[in-house]
Design a protein around this motif. Structure first.
Motif, PDB file in Angstrom:
ATOM      1  N   GLY A 152     -41.659   1.998-118.417  1.00 31.40           N
ATOM      2  CA  GLY A 152     -40.228   1.726-118.484  1.00 31.40           C
ATOM      3  C   GLY A 152     -39.539   1.948-117.157  1.00 31.40           C
ATOM      4  O   GLY A 152     -40.042   2.662-116.275  1.00 31.40           O
ATOM      5  N   VAL A 153     -38.358   1.351-117.021  1.00 28.71           N
ATOM      6  CA  VAL A 153     -37.592   1.399-115.775  1.00 28.71           C
ATOM      7  C   VAL A 153     -36.308   2.197-115.980  1.00 28.71           C
ATOM      8  O   VAL A 153     -35.579   1.969-116.947  1.00 28.71           O
ATOM      9  CB  VAL A 153     -37.242  -0.026-115.288  1.00 28.71           C
ATOM     10  N   LEU A 154     -36.061   3.121-115.060  1.00 31.12           N
ATOM     11  CA  LEU A 154     -34.809   3.876-115.025  1.00 31.12           C
ATOM     12  C   LEU A 154     -34.044   3.467-113.775  1.00 31.12           C
ATOM     13  O   LEU A 154     -34.552   3.596-112.657  1.00 31.12           O
ATOM     14  CB  LEU A 154     -35.095   5.381-114.996  1.00 31.12           C
ATOM     15  N   VAL A 155     -32.827   2.972-113.957  1.00 31.77           N
ATOM     16  CA  VAL A 155     -31.960   2.582-112.843  1.00 31.77           C
ATOM     17  C   VAL A 155     -30.786   3.550-112.800  1.00 31.77           C
ATOM     18  O   VAL A 155     -30.028   3.660-113.764  1.00 31.77           O
ATOM     19  CB  VAL A 155     -31.449   1.133-113.001  1.00 31.77           C
ATOM     20  N   SER A 156     -30.639   4.266-111.696  1.00 28.41           N
ATOM     21  CA  SER A 156     -29.557   5.244-111.524  1.00 28.41           C
ATOM     22  C   SER A 156     -28.600   4.726-110.461  1.00 28.41           C
ATOM     23  O   SER A 156     -28.975   4.601-109.287  1.00 28.41           O
ATOM     24  CB  SER A 156     -30.133   6.601-111.096  1.00 28.41           C
ATOM     25  N   ASP A 157     -27.365   4.434-110.856  1.00 21.95           N
ATOM     26  CA  ASP A 157     -26.401   3.825-109.942  1.00 21.95           C
ATOM     27  C   ASP A 157     -25.527   4.883-109.269  1.00 21.95           C
ATOM     28  O   ASP A 157     -25.365   5.993-109.762  1.00 21.95           O
ATOM     29  CB  ASP A 157     -25.526   2.831-110.709  1.00 21.95           C
TER      30      ASP A 157
END
Length: 218
Positions: A152-157
């Motif tokens: 899975g992918v975690l995107v932290s902005d």
């Protein structure tokens, strides 16, 4: 601005318009001074979703629902999106925007403090978008890792805080030192947690993209 403004303007000049409803919601949000993801981040998010083709998305931080709606337009109709928001004034706006876009069945908004909501969630997600209170990212991380599928992918902005995160804590205003320390800790954990492979990019106000692996090193 952590990237030369001329470069950002040049890159954004190639962008195509979003759907009519997204364009309207973006204009309304900007007019009301509600922060939404920047144009270059919108493009990057679309690309990541095209690569990953997720089935279950979790968003931490709904605001008025712009990013959830943007993601909903980049995934199949059977992709479920769960989004969490704690700010009472924005929750009805988000719900109304989901209704306007006809996405009420695809997007589920959970009201409450993400720290508590995350603990109560079951199941798993193959794409998580983190765009909430920056000082809380480090506290959300254990539950986010629990919920994130392998692969899975975690995107932290917004991980660069306008560039402030690179400064010494003594160069940061006293009232911002806690969030400064927590974001540095968060970025360290993303890079040093064996479960994750992470790249930190100077895009928008900084974004970290992490993939959950099997725990192998090297």
């Amino acid at each position: 601005m952590i990237v030369d403004e001329r470069i950002v303007t040049f890159i954004n000049s190639f962008e195509t318009q979003n759907s009519e409803i997204l364009e309207k919601i973006e204009k309304e949000a900007l007019a009301s001074h509600v922060p939404i993801i920047r144009k270059e981040m919108q493009s990057f998010l679309k690309m990541l979703l095209a690569l990953k083709e997720p089935e279950n998305i979790l968003e931490v931080g709904t605001a008025v629902g712009f990013s959830a709606l943007l993601m909903s337009e980049c995934v199949p109709a059977d992709c479920r999106i769960t989004t969490i928001e704690n700010y009472e004034k924005r929750i009805p706006l988000a719900r109304e925007n989901f209704r306007r876009a006809g996405k009420e069945d695809q997007i589920v908004l959970i009201e409450g403090d993400a720290a508590q909501v995350l603990k109560e969630l079951n199941g798993s997600y193959d794409f998580i978008f983190m765009d909430a209170a920056k000082g809380q990212y480090i506290h959300y991380l254990p539950e986010v890792l629990r919920l994130l599928d392998k692969g899975g992918v975690l995107v932290s902005d917004n991980v660069m805080q306008g560039g402030e995160v690179i400064e010494s804590r003594f160069a940061v205003e006293r009232r911002n030192r806690t969030i400064h320390a927590r974001m540095r800790e968060y970025l360290y954990e993303l890079k040093h947690t064996k479960e994750l492979v992470t790249s930190i990019l100077p895009l928008g106000d900084g974004v970290a993209v992490s993939v959950k692996n099997s725990g192998r090193t090297g």
